[in-house]
Design an enzyme around this catalytic site. Structure first.
Site: not given
Ligand code: GLN
Length: 480
Positions: A69, A144, A168
């Site tokens: 990420k 997210s 997330s």
């Protein structure tokens, strides 16, 4: 092995194939590097141009590629946490969790798209644009960690790192039909993770199956002199082998499973999974988390409060974007005005307000008391139950744009994941079936440090459910 065979392997299977001599680590990396480069889903923000010179193919992870990420700092590799304000930022060091994985033999193949500073549930709040769900490209992948989830589901990466502050990892895993583990707060170092809400942020794996989640997590845990909250794990993380759930007591919190907004198809898949669990020998009991209905309200005070403080460092002086101006204050305001997106600004405003003198007790203090109640209620449920189970998300992947105009509708996606975050306890999402041809996630949560128990139960269920994730890999249209 041809490319289709290679991308059909889980990470653990790829490692075994490398150890047998059937697969070459360089070949594996090149196959995924090409897939990531041809990404049509918007899942990647950066893709490696070549094999890194210092690949640790002799480590236990055998060089297997890893998608990371964007919010993890990676030395010399763009790390923007999905924000324009970090444009051009190249961190001088690598996050501890990523460095540990590299040391164990994981090789970074790309950085993945995400909601800006991890604020969002759809990946639509990204300076890099949205990510498309590989099951249906008109829909969101969740957020997210949307890029990480989409990349793994679509076979653009064997596995990925995400972060979970209020859901997330688990929610995008659910919406993309993969496995996502949010570990106990503090078991993985936060050093080098661009901070959102420091008392909640946790790194964890997004993988195709439960075994891969255990394998990746096992190499992430540990203490860290650079993060005083990193306590490591009291147990060695085992690769799960359980096939039965005999004697396991599963608690179903009434407050989280009978609420409005739960889609009928999600409820049906959840209930079918409870039956599967019963068939494997588990007992199902109703339990109560009285304060859980207030979790979301408390979270949306605490997380923005911490964010407003953490994001104060982005002032145009030290990192990324800078809007030159005649005086210092205009430089700050110009930079922050242009650099932050709308959702981030909303959170900074809410958080600053909640912390301001005169309101601190009414908002922040009260939210913290709700947090304590939730943690206590979980503790009391865990005196009678081994694990708590819920649907991961109240709905399946929704259409792009469907909730962007309504922040509250967006926040409601996290109703079932936020309570565990506030309590700091571990939880996993596994795919448990389809509703309207889209994946549904099943969440299992346990007491702090019960990852081995959670992984075992999830493994037994995963085998019995037999979820087929291959449609997401074939529907992406990614060539070769
Ligand atoms: N969707 C939640 C939020 O917007 C949770 C995000 C997260 O876990 N990082 O805050």
């Amino acid at each position: 092995m041809d490319v289709q065979e290679i991308i059909g392997l889980t990470a653990a299977q790829a490692i075994a194939a490398i150890e047998r001599g059937d697969l070459d680590a360089v070949e594996l990396f090149s196959a995924y590097r090409r897939r990531a480069e041809e990404d049509e889903l918007g899942a990647f923000t950066w893709v490696a141009e070549h094999l890194p010179a210092d690949m640790h193919a002799d480590g236990p992870l055998r060089g297997v590629p890893l998608a990371v990420k964007d919010l993890f700092c990676t030395a010399g590799i763009p790390s923007q946490s999905g924000s324009k304000i970090l444009e051009g930022y190249l961190p001088p060091y690598t996050a501890t969790s990523v460095a540990r994985l590299e040391h164990a033999g994981a090789t970074i193949v790309g950085k993945t798209n995400q909601d800006e500073f991890a604020m969002g549930s759809s990946n639509e709040n990204s300076a890099f644009g949205p990510v498309l769900n590989p099951w249906d490209r008109t829909r969101v992948p969740g957020g997210s960690s949307g890029g990480s989830a989409a990349a793994v589901a679509a076979g653009l990466a064997p596995w990925a790192l995400g972060t979970d502050t209020g859901g997330s990892i688990r929610q995008p895993a659910a919406l993309c039909g993969i496995v996502g583990l949010k570990p106990t707060y503090g078991t993985v170092s936060r050093y080098g993770m661009i901070a959102f809400a420091s008392s909640l942020d946790q790194a964890g794996p997004l993988t195709r199956d439960v075994t891969d989640a255990a394998l990746l997590y096992r190499h992430m845990v540990g203490t860290d002199p650079n993060d005083a909250t990193a306590v490591g794990h009291p147990e060695e993380i085992r690769l799960p082998t359980a096939e039965r759930l005999d004697g396991l007591r599963l608690g179903v919190p009434t407050e989280l499973t009978s609420g409005e907004g739960l889609e009928p198809g999600v409820l049906a898949a959840f209930e079918a999974t409870l039956e599967t669990a019963r068939g494997l020998g588990a007992t199902i009991e109703e339990c109560s988390l009285h304060s859980a209905p207030h979790a979301l309200s408390a979270y949306y005070v605490i997380a923005p409060a911490e964010a407003s403080s953490n994001l104060a460092r982005f002032d145009g002086v030290r990192y990324g974007l800078r809007r030159e101006a005649d005086d210092l204050v205009s430089m700050y305001t110009g930079t922050r005005h242009d650099g932050f997106g709308a959702e981030v600004k909303r959170r900074i405003l809410i958080g600053t307000y909640a912390l301001s003198s005169g309101y601190y007790d009414a908002y922040y203090g009260r939210a913290q008391r709700v947090r304590t109640l939730i943690a206590r209620e979980f503790a009391s449920v865990f005196e009678r139950c081994d694990l708590v189970v819920t649907p991961t998300s109240p709905g399946v992947a929704f259409e792009l744009g469907a909730k962007t105009a309504d922040p509250l509708a967006m926040y409601l996606n996290d109703s079932f994941t936020v309570p565990m975050s506030l309590a700091g306890i571990p939880a996993i999402s596994i795919p448990c079936g389809l509703s309207e041809d889209l994946p549904v996630g099943f969440q299992l949560a346990g007491p702090a440090f019960s990852e081995n128990r959670i992984l075992d139960a999830a493994h037994a269920l995963e085998r019995a459910i037999g979820f087929d994730g291959s449609p997401a890999r074939t529907r992406t249209g990614a060539t070769s």
